[in-house]
Motif scaffolding. Sequence first.
Motif, PDB file in Angstrom:
ATOM      1  N   ASN A  80      -2.248   4.180   0.702  1.00 48.69           N
ATOM      2  CA  ASN A  80      -1.981   4.794   2.139  1.00 48.69           C
ATOM      3  C   ASN A  80      -2.193   6.361   2.006  1.00 48.69           C
ATOM      4  O   ASN A  80      -2.696   6.728   2.756  1.00 48.69           O
ATOM      5  CB  ASN A  80      -0.724   4.323   2.631  1.00 48.69           C
ATOM      6  CG  ASN A  80      -0.822   3.049   3.311  1.00 48.69           C
ATOM      7  OD1 ASN A  80      -2.054   2.520   3.720  1.00 48.69           O
ATOM      8  ND2 ASN A  80       0.280   2.426   3.614  1.00 48.69           N
ATOM      9  N   ASP A  81      -1.817   6.978   0.919  1.00 50.75           N
ATOM     10  CA  ASP A  81      -1.998   8.524   0.702  1.00 50.75           C
ATOM     11  C   ASP A  81      -3.574   8.461   0.632  1.00 50.75           C
ATOM     12  O   ASP A  81      -4.077   9.618   1.187  1.00 50.75           O
ATOM     13  CB  ASP A  81      -1.226   8.869  -0.532  1.00 50.75           C
ATOM     14  CG  ASP A  81       0.210   9.084  -0.308  1.00 50.75           C
ATOM     15  OD1 ASP A  81       0.890   9.119   0.643  1.00 50.75           O
ATOM     16  OD2 ASP A  81       0.896   9.040  -1.292  1.00 50.75           O
ATOM     17  N   PRO A  98       0.691  -1.167   0.209  1.00 51.54           N
ATOM     18  CA  PRO A  98       0.062  -0.197   0.058  1.00 51.54           C
ATOM     19  C   PRO A  98       1.083   1.254   0.036  1.00 51.54           C
ATOM     20  O   PRO A  98       0.291   2.385  -0.044  1.00 51.54           O
ATOM     21  CB  PRO A  98      -0.815  -0.336   1.263  1.00 51.54           C
ATOM     22  CG  PRO A  98      -0.127  -1.142   2.130  1.00 51.54           C
ATOM     23  CD  PRO A  98       0.789  -2.045   1.247  1.00 51.54           C
ATOM     24  N   ASP A  99       2.172   1.020   0.140  1.00 53.98           N
ATOM     25  CA  ASP A  99       3.148   2.412   0.233  1.00 53.98           C
ATOM     26  C   ASP A  99       3.706   2.329  -1.397  1.00 53.98           C
ATOM     27  O   ASP A  99       4.561   3.316  -1.596  1.00 53.98           O
ATOM     28  CB  ASP A  99       3.930   2.155   1.092  1.00 53.98           C
ATOM     29  CG  ASP A  99       3.350   2.512   2.700  1.00 53.98           C
ATOM     30  OD1 ASP A  99       2.698   3.557   2.493  1.00 53.98           O
ATOM     31  OD2 ASP A  99       3.636   1.711   3.404  1.00 53.98           O
ATOM     32  N   ARG A 145      -5.903   6.651   1.407  1.00 53.96           N
ATOM     33  CA  ARG A 145      -6.454   6.498   2.986  1.00 53.96           C
ATOM     34  C   ARG A 145      -6.289   7.723   3.866  1.00 53.96           C
ATOM     35  O   ARG A 145      -7.273   8.051   4.395  1.00 53.96           O
ATOM     36  CB  ARG A 145      -6.033   5.246   3.685  1.00 53.96           C
ATOM     37  CG  ARG A 145      -6.639   3.967   3.017  1.00 53.96           C
ATOM     38  CD  ARG A 145      -6.583   2.845   3.926  1.00 53.96           C
ATOM     39  NE  ARG A 145      -7.206   3.067   5.155  1.00 53.96           N
ATOM     40  CZ  ARG A 145      -7.291   1.949   6.054  1.00 53.96           C
ATOM     41  NH1 ARG A 145      -6.672   0.605   5.919  1.00 53.96           N
ATOM     42  NH2 ARG A 145      -7.887   2.098   7.355  1.00 53.96           N
ATOM     43  N   ARG A 146      -5.402   8.247   3.730  1.00 54.84           N
ATOM     44  CA  ARG A 146      -5.071   9.609   4.737  1.00 54.84           C
ATOM     45  C   ARG A 146      -5.886  10.632   4.082  1.00 54.84           C
ATOM     46  O   ARG A 146      -6.521  11.225   4.893  1.00 54.84           O
ATOM     47  CB  ARG A 146      -3.549  10.141   4.637  1.00 54.84           C
ATOM     48  CG  ARG A 146      -2.548   8.911   5.596  1.00 54.84           C
ATOM     49  CD  ARG A 146      -1.255   9.496   5.571  1.00 54.84           C
ATOM     50  NE  ARG A 146      -0.322   9.309   4.631  1.00 54.84           N
ATOM     51  CZ  ARG A 146       0.340   7.955   4.148  1.00 54.84           C
ATOM     52  NH1 ARG A 146       0.193   7.177   5.198  1.00 54.84           N
ATOM     53  NH2 ARG A 146       1.046   7.907   3.055  1.00 54.84           N
ATOM     54  N   SER A 173      -4.891  -1.679   5.312  1.00 55.53           N
ATOM     55  CA  SER A 173      -4.871  -1.314   3.927  1.00 55.53           C
ATOM     56  C   SER A 173      -4.971  -2.622   2.987  1.00 55.53           C
ATOM     57  O   SER A 173      -5.611  -2.705   2.084  1.00 55.53           O
ATOM     58  CB  SER A 173      -3.747  -0.415   3.450  1.00 55.53           C
ATOM     59  OG  SER A 173      -3.603   0.689   4.072  1.00 55.53           O
ATOM     60  N   THR A 194      -0.255   6.672  -3.610  1.00 52.48           N
ATOM     61  CA  THR A 194      -0.309   5.483  -2.887  1.00 52.48           C
ATOM     62  C   THR A 194      -1.740   5.187  -2.356  1.00 52.48           C
ATOM     63  O   THR A 194      -2.524   5.941  -1.971  1.00 52.48           O
ATOM     64  CB  THR A 194       0.816   5.327  -1.951  1.00 52.48           C
ATOM     65  OG1 THR A 194       0.424   6.242  -0.697  1.00 52.48           O
ATOM     66  CG2 THR A 194       2.266   5.500  -2.428  1.00 52.48           C
ATOM     67  N   GLU A 243     -11.150   2.480   6.292  1.00 46.52           N
ATOM     68  CA  GLU A 243     -10.938   3.513   7.643  1.00 46.52           C
ATOM     69  C   GLU A 243     -12.051   3.258   8.584  1.00 46.52           C
ATOM     70  O   GLU A 243     -11.806   3.350   9.939  1.00 46.52           O
ATOM     71  CB  GLU A 243     -10.902   4.938   6.935  1.00 46.52           C
ATOM     72  CG  GLU A 243     -10.262   5.940   7.792  1.00 46.52           C
ATOM     73  CD  GLU A 243      -8.857   5.651   8.080  1.00 46.52           C
ATOM     74  OE1 GLU A 243      -8.317   6.105   9.116  1.00 46.52           O
ATOM     75  OE2 GLU A 243      -8.314   5.173   7.250  1.00 46.52           O
TER      76      GLU A 243
END
Length: 183
Positions: free
Chosen positions: A112-113, A101-102, A115-116, A153, A110, A147
């Motif tokens: 994770n980006d 996920p990175d 998701r953030r 992720s 990404t 989330e």
Amino acid sequence: MTGRLTLICCGATAALRRNAFHRDEPLEQKSLSQAQRLATQIPGADRVWHGPELRVQQTANALGLKGKAFAALADQNFGFWAGRRLAELDPAELAAWMSDPDVAPHGGETLNDLRRRIAAFLKENLGLSGHTLAITHPAVIRAAVCEVLGAPSQAFRAVDVQPLSLTHFTSDGRRWALRMVSR
């Protein structure tokens, strides 16, 4: 104080049918017709938001919804992969992106980006009362589900979001909860 958030997935495009990463492209005619039929089943709302892409705006219009565009509701940025079919990509790069996920698609965002970004959107709107409708993309909805459930992720790809589906969340002002998923 209770808030409700209904995420409506945009309709299908030609890229979806070709197993390609999206560009900013229009909906298929079939999706426009399906959205127009779905319009009578959309619940009322205090506010309507949508992603900035053409396919999302067309979905909102076909549903008879007028709203405000929010960058936070944009699809995942696939960088140089946008418009390319899965079969055209380097298998090792695709495998790395699918498993980590990175890892970002070339020049993209990404998981994770994403998701953030969605976590920030959910947190920012946690205290809203009333009902918000937001028309967006499968990736955004998958990220929101992961989330809210606190799922890792790696669970992202196990969430199946169909075009024109509705995913409902509720908020008590302190946390979001997945209420139900419907078509």
